[in-house]
Scaffold this motif. Structure first.
Motif: not given
Lengths: 495, 124
Positions: A121, A124, A128, A140, A142-144, A175
């Protein structure tokens, strides 16, 4: 290039490496490494912040020295570094403050994975805030989303799993809308880096070429990021996600995860599309309406909430409404207020979640609002911290949210017309509603309903975190003028 | 209007697929169908992106006969973006499927409404 200028890139790389290592560590080592990486990132970002404030300049860092379109860029300026430093303080205090409950409620064999989610988190958020490339931003995002879903489901009970699914569904829709927006923008401009897109969009706006795709792009990006940051009426996942997980997760979800998306949206409005084009497209009017609805409806739902955590969760919806309302003013002043409130809300909301967990523990491990009567006598520090957060969100002078309300009013008056009238009415109604639920809860802390109370001592880390939150909030409130000035300087060089 | 839609048939198909996936993800109550909707939605965006990179008459950007002129090849960037996007989609799908399995083991159903109702009856 000086060593300090490398620190944003180092922070991102360090967090990736540590997340991989953490996944194979045991509980205690994983926790120590997570704390360490948050602290190191904090120190590095603090140094970059000092550097950018001193020089007054921003800089672009080419990852691996490959120029666009092959390489990837990050950009660091006052706007990014000040936000990142405050949010890293929030991550540190949220993680340490909620450690006791996280360690108790998460399976020991899976605790290292929880630490990985915390680190991802943070990763990301770093990406961002610093990225200069829209597709990197999507990755990022999506990673978040994945890391945040892990945080929501940390307790692994039925309610948290359901909250996780609902969180995922709403966020995946957001997203995808964002990705479609970025793809259409790439199609009409031929770029993914922010500065070249900005130039191309300005040219398109001048010639009125591709007007409909440009409208669609801005709408998709705005709605996509709005859905992900819990803008009303896309907030249905919020109460479940914030109230069925650990206090650290709640604090991080409300203060870190959603703020990354909002920062990105502000960045896209200023650095990618440009304020004159945003004004021409009229998307800010939609944000203005959604923001106003969020400010009121979030507070109305908070009043009706039975548990304290649910009340704080709905209050987040109201505060996110403030941010989008400020964006909806469509001026540089409005965006500045939005960024200020992003920082102020992050520092306050995480403090409320951690102090609320301590109060619930001291009041017999219950989450019901009515059970907090006399909580001050059971846990004086936590009750004082919660009260500070509550009066801050109501808008008490000398604290950070007062600055939001004051500057928002000023921005609306400068704008005049119906914007001014609606803003002043919404601010008044929302403040009264905030007063209703926060003061109702806070006053009950000081009502004696028993003859004697057993004082509950918070764990050492929780105490450290609560004191840290008090300091952070007081600094943001009492030093609001110089910090606001610094951010204004950052905004002027952000475009 | 119709001629524009037919002329850009790849983009038209992509948008239709996006709408199908979007509505399935949002409105279908079955978790597996939601995941399928999500995958259709993501794939439609990749189709849209890939169609932007394709230039009729040009080859894939791999130098084999010593031809180095940019004019000979299609735009490779959308293909790179699609590959990155696919990796992201696979991760998201995997997580959603794992989550569906967990919920099915716990509640013996894949209907989200039913799962929400059953979870609501559990203790906080």
């Amino acid at each position: 290039m000086t060593l300090v200028q490398n620190f944003p890139a180092f922070s991102i790389l360090l967090t990736i490496i540590c997340a991989v290592i953490t996944s194979v560590l045991k509980r205690k080592s994983a926790s120590v490494l997570t704390t360490l990486v948050i602290f190191v990132n904090l120190v590095m970002n603090f140094m970059v912040m000092i550097y950018t404030i001193r020089t007054g300049e921003s800089y672009v860092y080419m990852m691996g020295h490959f120029p666009a379109p092959w390489g990837n860029e990050i950009r660091a300026g006052i706007f990014e570094t000040v936000t990142m430093t405050v949010l890293l303080f929030v991550i540190l205090f949220s993680y340490l403050g909620g450690y006791r409950w996280s360690a108790a409620r998460i399976e020991p064999s899976k605790y290292n994975l929880y630490c990985v989610m915390v680190e991802l988190s943070m990763l990301a958020l770093l990406a961002l805030i610093y990225t200069n490339d829209l597709f990197t931003a999507y990755v990022f995002i999506e990673i978040s989303t994945l890391a945040a879903a892990g945080l929501v489901m940390a307790k692994q009970n039925g309610r948290s799993l359901v909250a996780g699914v609902r969180y995922m569904i709403m966020n995946l829709v957001g997203s995808s809308l964002f990705l479609l927006g970025v793809v259409i923008l790439y199609t009409i401009t031929g770029h993914l880096l922010m500065v070249p897109i900005h130039d191309a969009v300005a040219q398109l706006a001048e010639t009125q070429e591709y007007r409909i795709p440009l409208d669609v792009t801005v709408a998709l990006i705005s709605v996509g990021l709005g859905m992900k940051s819990a803008l009303y009426p896309f907030e249905k996942w919020v109460p479940g996600a914030y109230s069925n997980t650990t206090p650290t997760s709640s604090a991080m979800l409300s203060s870190i995860v959603s703020k990354g998306y909002i920062f990105l949206l502000i960045k896209i409005y200023i650095r990618v599309i440009g304020l004159p084009v945003i004004d021409m497209l009229g998307i800010t009017d939609v944000m203005f309406v959604f923001g106003a609805a969020g400010m009121i409806m979030g507070s109305v739902n908070a009043i009706r909430a039975k548990t304290t955590r649910m009340m704080i969760a709905y209050s987040s919806v109201a505060q996110i409404g403030y941010i989008f309302f400020a964006i909806g003013l469509g001026t540089a002043d409005g965006l500045m207020v939005a960024l200020w409130h992003l920082i102020a809300h992050a520092a306050t909301k995480s403090m409320l979640f951690i102090s609320c967990a301590e109060l619930n523990d001291a009041s017999g491990n219950t989450h019901m609002r009515t059970a907090l009567k006399g909580a001050f006598y059971r846990s004086p520090l936590a009750a004082a911290v919660f009260s500070l957060g509550a009066v801050n969100l109501v808008g008490l002078p000398l604290l950070s949210v007062f600055v939001t309300k004051f500057m928002m009013g000023q921005a609306a008056v400068a704008l005049g017309g119906r914007h001014m009238v609606i803003t002043l009415i919404c601010l008044a109604v929302s403040t009264l509603l905030n007063l209703g639920y926060f003061m109702n809860t806070t006053v009950s802390f000081f009502v004696r309903d028993e003859a004697s109370y057993t004082v509950h001592t918070p764990a050492r880390l929780t105490k450290f975190s609560l004191i840290g939150f008090i300091a952070l909030n007081l600094i943001l409130g009492l030093c609001a003028a110089p910090i606001y000035e610094i951010l204004l300087t950052g905004l002027s060089r952000f475009a | 209007m119709l001629s524009k839609l037919v002329g850009n048939y790849e983009e038209t198909a992509a948008i239709i697929l996006f709408c199908i996936g979007f509505s399935t993800l949002l409105f279908n109550r079955n978790l597996i169908k939601k995941i399928i909707g999500m995958d259709i939605m993501d794939s439609s965006i990749y189709l849209f992106l890939a169609s932007q990179g394709y230039i009729t008459g040009r080859k894939a950007p791999i130098i084999v006969d010593g031809v180095e002129s940019m004019e000979a090849y299609i735009n490779p960037i959308p293909a790179g973006l699609v590959l990155t996007g696919i990796v992201v989609s696979v991760s998201v799908s995997a997580l959603m499927m794992a989550l569906s399995i967990r919920l099915y083991h716990r509640y013996h159903t894949l209907e989200l409404d039913r799962i929400v109702a059953l979870a609501g009856k559990e203790e906080v």
